[in-house]
Design a protein around this motif. Structure first.
Motif, short mmCIF file in Angstrom:
data_model
loop_
_atom_site.label_atom_id
_atom_site.label_comp_id
_atom_site.label_asym_id
_atom_site.label_seq_id
_atom_site.Cartn_x
_atom_site.Cartn_y
_atom_site.Cartn_z
N ALA A 273 -5.15 -5.16 12.76
CA ALA A 273 -3.70 -5.30 12.89
C ALA A 273 -2.95 -4.86 11.63
N ALA A 274 -3.57 -5.02 10.45
CA ALA A 274 -2.88 -4.69 9.20
C ALA A 274 -3.88 -4.52 8.08
N ARG A 275 -3.42 -3.80 7.04
CA ARG A 275 -4.19 -3.68 5.79
C ARG A 275 -3.33 -4.28 4.69
N VAL A 276 -3.93 -5.13 3.87
CA VAL A 276 -3.21 -5.71 2.74
C VAL A 276 -3.13 -4.64 1.66
N THR A 277 -1.90 -4.25 1.30
CA THR A 277 -1.73 -3.18 0.31
C THR A 277 -1.35 -3.71 -1.07
N GLY A 278 -1.00 -4.98 -1.15
CA GLY A 278 -0.65 -5.54 -2.45
C GLY A 278 -0.05 -6.92 -2.31
N THR A 279 0.41 -7.43 -3.44
CA THR A 279 1.04 -8.75 -3.47
C THR A 279 2.55 -8.57 -3.61
N HIS A 280 3.26 -9.66 -3.37
CA HIS A 280 4.72 -9.66 -3.52
C HIS A 280 5.13 -11.01 -4.10
N GLY A 281 5.61 -10.98 -5.32
CA GLY A 281 6.00 -12.23 -5.97
C GLY A 281 4.81 -12.98 -6.51
N MET B 268 2.56 -14.25 -1.52
CA MET B 268 2.95 -13.33 -0.44
C MET B 268 2.18 -12.02 -0.59
N VAL B 269 1.90 -11.40 0.53
CA VAL B 269 1.20 -10.11 0.51
C VAL B 269 2.02 -9.07 1.26
N ARG B 270 1.82 -7.82 0.90
CA ARG B 270 2.45 -6.68 1.56
C ARG B 270 1.41 -6.09 2.52
N LEU B 271 1.82 -5.89 3.76
CA LEU B 271 0.90 -5.42 4.80
C LEU B 271 1.33 -4.06 5.32
N ASP B 272 0.37 -3.16 5.43
CA ASP B 272 0.58 -1.88 6.11
C ASP B 272 0.24 -2.12 7.57
N CYS B 273 1.20 -1.91 8.42
CA CYS B 273 1.09 -2.22 9.84
C CYS B 273 0.14 -1.26 10.56
N MET B 274 -0.76 -1.82 11.38
CA MET B 274 -1.66 -1.02 12.21
C MET B 274 -1.38 -1.26 13.70
N THR B 275 -0.32 -2.04 13.97
CA THR B 275 0.12 -2.25 15.35
C THR B 275 1.19 -1.21 15.66
N ASP B 276 1.72 -1.23 16.87
CA ASP B 276 2.73 -0.25 17.25
C ASP B 276 3.94 -0.24 16.32
N THR B 277 4.40 -1.43 15.95
CA THR B 277 5.58 -1.53 15.08
C THR B 277 5.42 -2.72 14.14
N PRO B 278 6.13 -2.73 13.02
CA PRO B 278 6.11 -3.90 12.15
C PRO B 278 6.63 -5.16 12.86
N MET C 123 -7.14 -10.19 -1.95
CA MET C 123 -6.97 -9.72 -0.58
C MET C 123 -6.61 -8.24 -0.50
N LYS C 124 -6.18 -7.64 -1.62
CA LYS C 124 -5.76 -6.24 -1.59
C LYS C 124 -6.89 -5.36 -1.03
N GLY C 125 -6.52 -4.53 -0.06
CA GLY C 125 -7.47 -3.63 0.58
C GLY C 125 -8.14 -4.21 1.81
#
Length: 172
Positions: free
Chosen positions: A9-17, A21-31, A79-81
């Motif tokens: 569903a998603a790949r963790v691309t980094g942290t936020h704050g 919190m983590v930043r996710l690259d969406c692998m579903t149809d839409t965010p 969690m990154k990656g």
């Protein structure tokens, strides 16, 4: 072939704050679809371990997510990656649509030529799906995933396969 109960569903691309919190690259149809999934899973030593989203939002095309189980930057950094998964039944799908993972490996049959290969990949250049077909000799060709070329997709049972209509030169 048995279908997996968990889909990427998603790949963790980094942290936020600093609160995990983590930043996710969406692998579903839409965010938006990703933000609505009630539970995501990490795969740890072959086991799917649940992560419960407390909040998520869309930011610059990515999803920012806070999980109940991830409470600090120190928890989030490793969690990154990682790939996060969703339970198949938690991902909305419209009638007539199919999960890509269920289509990969299906036999592709042209309505005139007969079997032309198997579905090897689905790519999305410029936001449009294109099917990559691997021929028996190992070479590939591409078909735009539009109704003019894709006539039928069946992902279950004895009739599983993809029926297409190719135009001259498409397989070259």
């Amino acid at each position: 072939m048995a279908k997996s109960n968990y889909l990427e569903a998603a790949r963790v691309t980094g942290t936020h704050g600093v609160k995990g919190m983590v930043r996710l690259d969406c692998m579903t149809d839409t965010p938006e679809v990703l933000c609505e999934i009630p539970v995501l899973y990490r795969r740890i030593k072959g086991e799917f371990v649940p992560l419960h989203p407390e909040r998520s939002s869309i930011y610059k095309g990515a999803v920012l997510a806070a999980f109940r189980e991830i409470t600090s930057l120190d928890d989030a950094i490793p969690m990154k990656g990682q790939i996060l998964y969703a339970a198949r039944e938690d991902i909305p799908i419209s009638d007539g649509d199919h999960f890509v993972c269920d289509m990969i490996g299906l036999t592709v049959t042209d309505d005139v030529r007969g079997v032309v290969g198997v579905l090897d990949d689905v790519i999305t250049p410029a936001g449009r799906q294109v099917y990559v077909i691997k021929k028996e000799d190992g070479s590939t060709f591409m078909i735009p995933a539009v109704p003019e070329f894709i006539l039928d997709i069946v992902t279950e049972g004895d009739d599983a396969g993809i029926t297409v209509h190719l135009i001259d030169g498409m397989m070259d």
